[in-house]
Design an enzyme around this catalytic site. Structure first.
Site, mmCIF file in Angstrom:
data_model
loop_
_atom_site.group_PDB
_atom_site.id
_atom_site.type_symbol
_atom_site.label_atom_id
_atom_site.label_comp_id
_atom_site.label_asym_id
_atom_site.label_seq_id
_atom_site.Cartn_x
_atom_site.Cartn_y
_atom_site.Cartn_z
ATOM 1 N N ASP B 393 0.811 -1.215 0.000
ATOM 2 C CA ASP B 393 0.000 0.000 0.000
ATOM 3 C C ASP B 393 0.848 1.270 0.000
ATOM 4 O OD1 ASP B 393 -2.097 -1.739 0.170
ATOM 5 O OD2 ASP B 393 -2.414 -1.458 2.325
HETATM 6 N N1 LIG Z 1 1.632 1.259 10.575
HETATM 7 C C1 LIG Z 1 0.497 1.122 11.231
HETATM 8 O O1 LIG Z 1 0.339 1.630 12.334
HETATM 9 C C2 LIG Z 1 -0.612 0.323 10.645
HETATM 10 C C3 LIG Z 1 -1.542 -0.314 11.492
HETATM 11 C C4 LIG Z 1 -2.548 -1.072 10.896
HETATM 12 C C5 LIG Z 1 -2.625 -1.155 9.511
HETATM 13 N N2 LIG Z 1 -1.730 -0.515 8.722
HETATM 14 C C6 LIG Z 1 -1.850 -0.607 7.280
HETATM 15 O O2 LIG Z 1 -0.934 -1.583 6.799
HETATM 16 C C7 LIG Z 1 -0.494 -1.189 5.516
HETATM 17 C C8 LIG Z 1 1.002 -1.118 5.565
HETATM 18 O O3 LIG Z 1 1.546 -1.086 4.279
HETATM 19 P P1 LIG Z 1 2.723 -2.050 3.864
HETATM 20 O O4 LIG Z 1 3.111 -1.653 2.500
HETATM 21 O O5 LIG Z 1 3.748 -2.084 4.924
HETATM 22 O O6 LIG Z 1 2.075 -3.493 3.880
HETATM 23 P P2 LIG Z 1 0.876 -4.078 3.031
HETATM 24 O O7 LIG Z 1 0.345 -3.058 2.120
HETATM 25 O O8 LIG Z 1 -0.010 -4.747 3.999
HETATM 26 O O9 LIG Z 1 1.583 -5.148 2.119
HETATM 27 C C9 LIG Z 1 2.383 -6.134 2.659
HETATM 28 C C10 LIG Z 1 2.799 -7.022 1.543
HETATM 29 O O10 LIG Z 1 3.793 -7.888 2.028
HETATM 30 C C11 LIG Z 1 3.699 -9.101 1.338
HETATM 31 N N3 LIG Z 1 4.165 -10.174 2.207
HETATM 32 C C12 LIG Z 1 3.572 -10.739 3.268
HETATM 33 N N4 LIG Z 1 4.314 -11.707 3.785
HETATM 34 C C13 LIG Z 1 5.438 -11.774 3.020
HETATM 35 C C14 LIG Z 1 6.583 -12.584 3.054
HETATM 36 N N5 LIG Z 1 6.767 -13.553 3.979
HETATM 37 N N6 LIG Z 1 7.545 -12.380 2.113
HETATM 38 C C15 LIG Z 1 7.372 -11.415 1.179
HETATM 39 N N7 LIG Z 1 6.304 -10.640 1.095
HETATM 40 C C16 LIG Z 1 5.336 -10.801 2.029
HETATM 41 C C17 LIG Z 1 2.248 -9.271 0.979
HETATM 42 O O11 LIG Z 1 2.184 -9.745 -0.355
HETATM 43 P P3 LIG Z 1 2.160 -11.323 -0.659
HETATM 44 O O12 LIG Z 1 1.070 -11.897 0.179
HETATM 45 O O13 LIG Z 1 1.977 -11.395 -2.111
HETATM 46 O O14 LIG Z 1 3.501 -11.818 -0.241
HETATM 47 C C18 LIG Z 1 1.665 -7.871 1.060
HETATM 48 O O15 LIG Z 1 1.222 -7.396 -0.174
HETATM 49 C C19 LIG Z 1 -1.132 0.111 5.182
HETATM 50 O O16 LIG Z 1 -2.273 -0.103 4.456
HETATM 51 C C20 LIG Z 1 -1.443 0.651 6.560
HETATM 52 O O17 LIG Z 1 -2.497 1.567 6.577
HETATM 53 C C21 LIG Z 1 -0.701 0.189 9.274
#
Ligand SMILES: NC(=O)c1ccc[n+]([C@@H]2O[C@H](COP(=O)([O-])OP(=O)(O)OC[C@H]3O[C@@H](n4cnc5c(N)ncnc54)[C@H](OP(=O)(O)O)[C@@H]3O)[C@@H](O)[C@H]2O)c1
Ligand SMILES: NC(=O)c1ccc[n+]([C@@H]2O[C@H](COP(=O)([O-])OP(=O)(O)OC[C@H]3O[C@@H](n4cnc5c(N)ncnc54)[C@H](OP(=O)(O)O)[C@@H]3O)[C@@H](O)[C@H]2O)c1
Ligand SMILES: NC(=O)c1ccc[n+]([C@@H]2O[C@H](COP(=O)([O-])OP(=O)(O)OC[C@H]3O[C@@H](n4cnc5c(N)ncnc54)[C@H](O)[C@@H]3O)[C@@H](O)[C@H]2O)c1
Ligand SMILES: NC(=O)c1ccc[n+]([C@@H]2O[C@H](COP(=O)([O-])OP(=O)(O)OC[C@H]3O[C@@H](n4cnc5c(N)ncnc54)[C@H](O)[C@@H]3O)[C@@H](O)[C@H]2O)c1
Lengths: 356, 466, 103, 356, 466, 103
Positions: B393
């Protein structure tokens, strides 16, 4: 447009810090700060240069928008001009008629705790920033109270085993607590009913305590759903087992708009080693521990139970900075060229507006 | 005396080939190896030009024309071609080499059938073999070129039941060869032409069913064919260096083909009869009608090793994979090779505020290497390679340019401003926000699928090899 | 059978050479890192252009009036030379990127 | 032989914990524990099964050996039998005539803080075990008071820089403080005058602040030697420079038998950011900070100054355990077959005996 | 027909040699490689026994006697020899091979000088070469054996100005060879014996000045000499497998010698004229009159890789070197190879209580792997290899058995109860307590000098190679 | 000179073989891990025992009455055989320790 910032009555934080005050001025707003508003957070009146430092009564009367972290006392509401926009954490899920009350006074209100927990709104999400501080502080508090070491120590005066820390509820606060406790060298286990929680817990290198049969939470917007009786029973048993060995329990489990679930009943507390510590971050909604007293630290059969759910308050400087940044990000959404510009199509604005 | 010199030259040429290939197989010396081999080739050609020869008019003018024209074409083509199109080019060159062998065989056969020359059965066999193998290498390589270049799509050339057609064609070609041998000089050029056409057809048909992604393997295989045809031609002319060089390429090409298959985790057979597979079993990189391009570990490691600046963008996937220490190892390795490494930390990366900070502190990444959103976006413009480690994201360009997106308006890391992008994740699944990420289809982007820790460890291995 | 055996005994050293060359080819390649697969393939391809030697011999051995042979030979030289020059040149370009720094 | 264990008057620790009491009994001693001695450390009277639980007066009168952490009040000394062996931390380097006073009372005394700081004696070295706890606790205390985060946090509500922690004096307490602060994610610098300290600091992954020209300490038995005026001046300047940027300063610098050196003068404190924290572990010997008040936490121009040098007291359970183990190791040296057996040839016994 | 079979056998034998050596160079396949080479040898010997032969009485009885006696001696010697004495044994075997070549050359020369056979100049040269090289290999190997076995000390055999003596001897031998060639069959057996004796003398003298520690390199060099003598003998008999096998060993032996020198960080020349150096330049392991034995990284890694249980004993040096993460990597690697890895934490290790805990927690070593003093001492009895990483005082046996020691009475880690001990530290300097540590001179102990992080990283590399 | 050239041209393939064998020897060994240096040396030493073939040929070619030749030959066989059998056996023993587990 005049924005008034009030001093909190029983909180060391301040809603707007000087750096953010400047940025608001750049947005075209006139800042009116209650004298001494930031004193407890480390910002004296001089720090707010460019803003008007006036007394509380003046702020209350002369502001179009009134900002505070905690809602104003009811009696002060009367002194306000009609149509003043209040921005605070009104917690409408618990104070169910707050919206009505404000409406009858002819006021408008935005509740910061109603901002949706979406990715887009995260930069305005005060619940997240404050929960994160609370999680961090909860561990420090526990470590400070615990009469034992957190990390393992093999020394000439004997070997000390690492403390066992159990985190119940792995939301924002719980995760931060896990990270902090791990940093300090404790052995950390955590539990949460959300299915995603397992992966999240493990992503911090901690162990997840598994209880089969939790209800799925899909569709509840990231908030936990209530679990059924049997499940809660089995879970309590599991928790009891872990608790007997735990040196520290930190509970953060909340269900929006309801009393917090009891995860640590008295019987469990009584089986814990004397000197152990429970920090209950759900204290304000009733507590996850049966014995929790809101805003008090008590000792029950040698076990400390910290019922402080406003731990962010104890790190006022950074807490205020983060809070103010969240507010700024939100205000940018509703201020256009120095004037209020409320777009009720916008999901964030719509959710946050509880009275209009 | 002269003969000795010629023989010595050939010997030197042969050793240069062997040693050149040897040097070619280590990154440090590869370039020298290529130059050595080319010098060997130069010596061999020179020696051939001056070698004493019995009968024949030398006809140096014709040779000169050939050398100049061929050399010119080769040189210009090699220099003009884009970096990315090199494998195609190699395929073309290889096909020409095969064609050359075929031409030599034809020349022999013409002399044979018009009676100016006699041949023993063995020799006839060798000539036919040269023709067949050279022709297969020629058309096969050309088709491989077409496929790699994207001019020819798999679906254009794959027939139903292609394997059976191939088997039939092969039987026909072999039968023709046997028939030509039995007939001897009585066969005549007509049948020879039939044999030639059948061979060419078989080469084409052989490559047709093989999936586009497998082309490098096929080129390597065809290259070893060309080597064999050169060796066979060496037998025709009784020339040692052709024999040695050809055999060498035949052997090296074969083992290289096997190694390439290994690197893809497949067997050679699986590649060759892969025609069926390549159509089905949609690749991991597909989503809707768009296809994200995949990178190999090798591509990715080259992009890292030869970059001046690398930016890692960690996300929740880094945490899930617990890949932080592996990432730090890669970082150290790159820094040790004068690559400037930084980390871009998006404010909401992970699942809690400061999630990435916790992980990277655990791996002992020094604070000054961590850039926040603003600094990172400024630095990304001058970054050679961005590696997105399990983030999604936070690098979604829809946040900036798609007003319909649920995250429209959120500031994100503008990784597309860097020169190359590599995304490490396991699949095309979306992240927390549950929305598709157009970045994955960006032309600068390559996906490296797999668990992030796994992928990083492979990258570490590969970079260590360089 | 006898001719085969005879051939074997006569060409014994040649057969040694062939087998050793094959082993050598295997050996030289077998530990190549994957990064080098493509350049190596390209380099090997350039070496296979050695077939041009045959084409040169073909022309030199031909009568200056035998246009068919001369034509085929020249075609062969063009094809082979393209392979050789293009092959080495393209390999060199591929390898350029390895010239940077080393550990 | 009867060993008496007293309850501390203003200390939560206890000198002998139940596990050690058992082992002493195995050595042939009769244990007499003052009722409630271990209560504050988490050990109630029942825990000491096998030992006699009696009241204070009885313990005082009927023991051959009397153990406490802090020395007895002067007035109680009179009630003791002649020749009673007292074991406490008498701090004879500061209380210079204690040895004489006890002698005139006809008592014998072992001072646990006089055990030599050698490798051999480390298992009896209470200064080390307590300093280690103090170093750990100092960081927790600072982290708890500091209105800011220790670790770096890049969040949606803004980026928080890691706190800068400066440790002055890298002895046992200082090193433990370094380790703990690093664990919590702070940026840690440390300083000490001993030359070996640089390597020791770096062995924990922290930065060493260098000031050229420190006097060598070889031969002083591991204790720091006093440094000359000029050096202290330059050092103060350096500290001042670092202090202006530091969020937390933890000072542990002591010179045996003298007032602790002033490393953080008021002028420095006044240049620190409001909200910053100084924890002065040398408070009991005058403090390394000019403004330190022993056993008090004060605030000076917004800077918190914690003058608690007895932090081990705040982790009473593990502190007592370690202390008791140290005592046990020492007692093993002087008890043979249930009776005192004092070998004054032994360097450790000789150093520890201050009155005999 | 038979001839073809014989030739084929030789061909197979030669290929078996090549492939055998190839397999021998990787730990996974080494054993198979040795067996393959021995099968090749068996085939070649069998073929030689049945090969058709022109003239000669076969004399199978003599051959049989030789085979049985030689085979018997070889077998028994190889089986009886202690593991630690194997390099000596190899040296002896190698010398015998050289002697065999010399004997063959002598046999030819006897025939030549008594007139039963004529020889061309080239052939005579080859025979003399065989004799010379075989003889040098023989006496050289025997001396190497004596040195390795400790029967002969360097000082017994090194003469002043030895290099000059060697050069003179070499000139004499070469001059004799030239003279023998000029004289042809007129020279007679007398001069031949002089040549023989001079050659034998030169072999001895060649090895004499080389230090005992360099013997393995010398043996490898002499082994390549034996290979060359076998090849030369192959030329005498016109036998391909002798030629191919001999050349192969000659080439392989040479490169192996160079590799061995590389591994010792020295040049071959340096080793050969090392006679001067070997006496001076006292080793790091010396202290007073005791000498601690050093381990190479290879020895140490073998002891780790083939152990069932390994105990790490970290000390202050681990912290100084900041080697905790490298240590964890080694741990992971060993665990991956079914080695049980534990850490013994002495209560006073490091410079503050819990110092080791802090470091190991940072490297993510799980708590259950950490044993305190008591548990560790119990476990040490069943430990195969203990690695002491920058610890010193805490493993000092004087604390238990030397009442005069300042640390007498302190409980320490009783590492000497384990089967092997490896100490990683930079020098022989004492630790915090400032006292010498008798452990370093313990017979089970080997020192691996160097910064702990460096050494561990090297061990990681080496273990990865196994 | 001429004889050398002639020898060169006649033995051309043999020379190819020699050179290729040398390269092969280098190649096969050049990447051996240090752990295997000693076993490899030992194995190579066993192979150098191939000189025994010469000793066998010597005996077989000798007259049954030529005691000198037979004696020398038998001595050669004994020496060579000791080298061969001892060499392979000792190598095998050295390599025994590598038989344990693999990653
Ligand atoms: N920071 C905060 O406080 C917080 C709290 C709650 C929610 N969030 C939300 O979480 C999101 C964070 O963004 P982000 O870019 O860090 O994460 P993300 O958008 O959730 O994407 C994480 C990606 O990591 C990949 N992944 C998972 N396990 C993996 C592994 N073992 N090896 C390789 N890839 C792996 C997944 O794709 P695959 O499954 O294809 O591998 C997934 O697309 C935002 O939408 C944010 O709003 C943040
Ligand atoms: N634990 C505590 O609370 C505490 C406090 C103060 C003092 N002490 C004392 O410290 C000692 C601790 O024992 P110990 O065995 O841990 O340490 P030690 O006895 O001090 O020995 C440490 C050894 O590590 C080696 N070393 C230093 N740097 C190294 C590097 N970079 N790489 C490899 N080796 C290195 C040194 O030898 P080289 O120089 O040859 O490399 C040295 O002999 C005890 O005497 C203890 O009493 C302990
Ligand atoms: N989109 C974003 O960027 C964003 C930002 C912040 C939070 N969130 C999400 O919002 C959700 C709520 O976070 P929060 O920290 O405010 O939660 P919260 O404070 O409402 O609850 C804390 C945790 O307690 C858990 N819980 C509830 N009942 C429980 C029970 N009986 N036993 C055990 N655990 C129980 C919940 O599942 C939750 O994880 C999380 O999923 C979080 O990831 C999203
Ligand atoms: N042998 C052992 O096993 C053992 C056990 C414990 C301690 N020790 C040694 O004993 C020594 C004292 O340890 P401690 O922690 O009790 O020390 P301490 O409490 O007496 O002093 C703390 C530190 O302050 C430093 N200091 C003094 N004056 C200073 C100044 N002006 N500026 C900066 N720093 C100053 C000292 O060098 C010391 O490191 C250390 O060297 C320690 O390693 C040895």
């Amino acid at each position: 447009m005049r924005i008034g910032v009030l001093k909190e009555q029983s909180d060391k934080r301040v809603a707007i810090v000087p750096a953010v005050a400047k940025k608001l001025a750049d947005l075209g707003a006139t800042l009116q700060i209650e004298s001494g508003a930031g004193a407890n957070a480390g910002y004296d009146n001089n720090a707010y240069d460019g803003a008007n430092i006036i007394d509380r009564a003046a702020v209350l009367q002369r502001s179009d928008v009134l900002i505070s972290i905690n809602p104003l006392p009811e009696d002060e509401l009367k002194s306000l001009q009609k149509n003043t926009l209040l921005i605070s954490e009104f917690k409408p899920f618990f104070d169910k008629d707050v919206s009505e009350r404000l409406k009858t006074q002819g006021l408008r209100a935005i509740s910061m705790d109603m901002i949706p927990r979406t990715t887009l709104a995260q930069s305005m999400d005060v619940l997240s920033s404050m929960a994160s501080i609370a999680g961090y502080k909860a561990v420090l508090t526990a470590a400070n109270i615990l009469p034992r070491y957190f990390p393992m120590m093999i020394t000439a005066a004997g070997s000390i085993k690492p403390s066992k820390v159990l985190i119940l509820g792995a939301g924002v606060a719980g995760l931060q607590a896990i990270a902090t406790a791990k940093r300090l060298g404790a052995q950390v286990e955590a539990f949460d009913t959300r299915t995603a929680a397992k992966q999240e817990v493990e992503s911090l290198g901690a162990r997840f305590v598994e209880v089969a049969g939790a209800k799925e939470d899909t569709g509840a917007g990231g908030y936990a759903v209530e679990q059924d009786e049997d499940f809660i029973k089995r879970q309590r048993e599991e928790v009891q087992k872990r608790a007997m060995n735990a040196d520290v329990i930190i509970t953060t489990a909340q269900v929006r708009g309801r009393k917090a679930p009891i995860l640590v009943p008295s019987s469990t507390v009584e089986k814990m080693k004397p000197g152990s510590v429970i920090v209950d971050l759900a204290a304000s909604t009733g507590g996850n521990c049966e014995l929790t007293q809101d805003r008090q630290t008590i000792q029950h059969k040698g076990v400390f139970i910290v019922g402080n759910s406003a731990l962010a308050d104890e790190m006022p400087e950074d807490a205020s900075t983060l809070y103010a940044n969240n507010l700024l990000n939100f205000l940018k959404l509703i201020i256009k060229e120095g004037e209020l510009n409320l777009d009720f199509e916008n999901e964030i604005v719509q959710s946050a507006f509880i009275t209009h | 005396m002269l003969i000795s010199l010629i023989n010595l030259s050939y010997l030197i040429g042969a050793v240069a080939f062997v040693w050149g290939l040897r040097l070619l197989s280590s990154p440090d010396t590869a370039r020298r190896g290529n130059i050595l081999a080319s010098i060997g080739m130069g010596i061999a050609i020179l020696a051939t030009l001056v070698a004493p020869i019995s009968g024949g008019d030398n006809n140096y003018l014709w040779i000169l024309i050939g050398l100049v024209v061929g050399g010119g074409i080769g040189w210009v083509a090699a220099k003009r071609i884009a970096m990315t199109a090199m494998p195609q080019m190699v395929s073309v060159f290889n096909g020409l080499g095969g064609a050359c062998a075929t031409v030599l065989a034809l020349a022999e056969l013409f002399k044979y059938y018009d009676g100016t020359m006699t041949m023993g059965l063995g020799q006839l066999g060798i000539v036919l073999f040269t023709l067949l193998i050279g022709a297969v290498s020629f058309t096969g390589s050309m088709l491989a070129f077409g496929k790699l270049d994207g001019r020819i799509k798999d679906k254009h050339v794959i027939l139903p039941g292609h394997t059976i057609i191939n088997i039939i064609l092969l039987v026909v070609v072999l039968a023709l060869a046997v028939w030509l041998m039995i007939q001897g000089s009585a066969a005549g050029t007509g049948l020879m032409v039939v044999f030639l056409v059948a061979s060419l057809l078989y080469g084409f048909s052989f490559v047709a069913p093989i999936g586009g992604a497998d082309m490098p393997v096929v080129i390597s295989l065809l290259n070893s064919f060309t080597g064999l045809s050169a060796a066979a031609a060496g037998l025709i002319y009784g020339n040692q260096i052709m024999l040695v060089g050809g055999i060498l390429v035949g052997a090296a090409g074969t083992i290289l083909t096997v190694l390439m298959c290994d690197a893809m985790n497949r067997s050679l057979l699986n590649v060759i009869i892969g025609g069926f597979g390549s159509a089905g079993g949609g690749s991991k990189g597909e989503s809707g009608d768009q296809v994200a391009k995949e990178a190999t570990v090798t591509d990715a490691s080259i992009q890292l090793f030869y970059a001046n600046s690398v930016m890692f963008v960690p996300g929740y996937g880094l945490a899930v994979a617990q890949a932080q220490k592996a990432l730090k190892e890669l970082d150290d390795l790159l820094e040790g090779n004068n690559v400037d490494v930084k980390y871009a930390i998006h404010p909401v990366a992970g699942r809690m505020p400061g999630h990435m900070n916790v992980l990277l502190a655990e791996a002992d990444v020094p604070y000054p290497k961590l850039l926040d959103l603003e600094d990172a976006n400024a630095a990304l413009k001058d970054t050679d390679t961005v590696v997105i480690v399990g983030a999604n994201d936070v690098v979604n360009p829809a946040a900036l340019d798609d007003p319909g997106s649920p995250i429209y308006g959120m500031p994100v890391l503008e990784v597309w401003n860097a020169k190359n992008i590599i995304v490490l994740k396991r699949s095309m699944s979306p992240g927390y926000a549950g929305i598709q990420n157009p970045l994955f289809f960006h032309e600068k982007n390559r996906m490296l699928f797999g668990d992030a820790k796994d992928s990083i460890q492979k990258l570490v291995q590969e970079v260590k090899n360089m | 059978m006898d001719t085969v055996l005879q051939f074997f005994n006569e060409q014994l050293i040649m057969i040694y050479l062939l087998i050793f060359t094959i082993i050598l080819g295997f050996e030289v390649i077998s530990k190549v890192p994957t990064v080098l697969h493509t350049p190596l393939m390209s380099g090997a391809n350039a070496v296979s252009g050695v077939v041009i030697i045959g084409a040169i011999l073909l022309i030199r051995q031909a009568d200056s009036g035998d246009v068919l042979q001369l034509g085929l030979g020249t075609l062969g030289v063009i094809l082979g030379m393209t392979n050789v020059i293009g092959g080495f040149a393209v390999t060199d370009r591929m390898l350029e990127m390895f010239k940077k720094k080393k550990k």
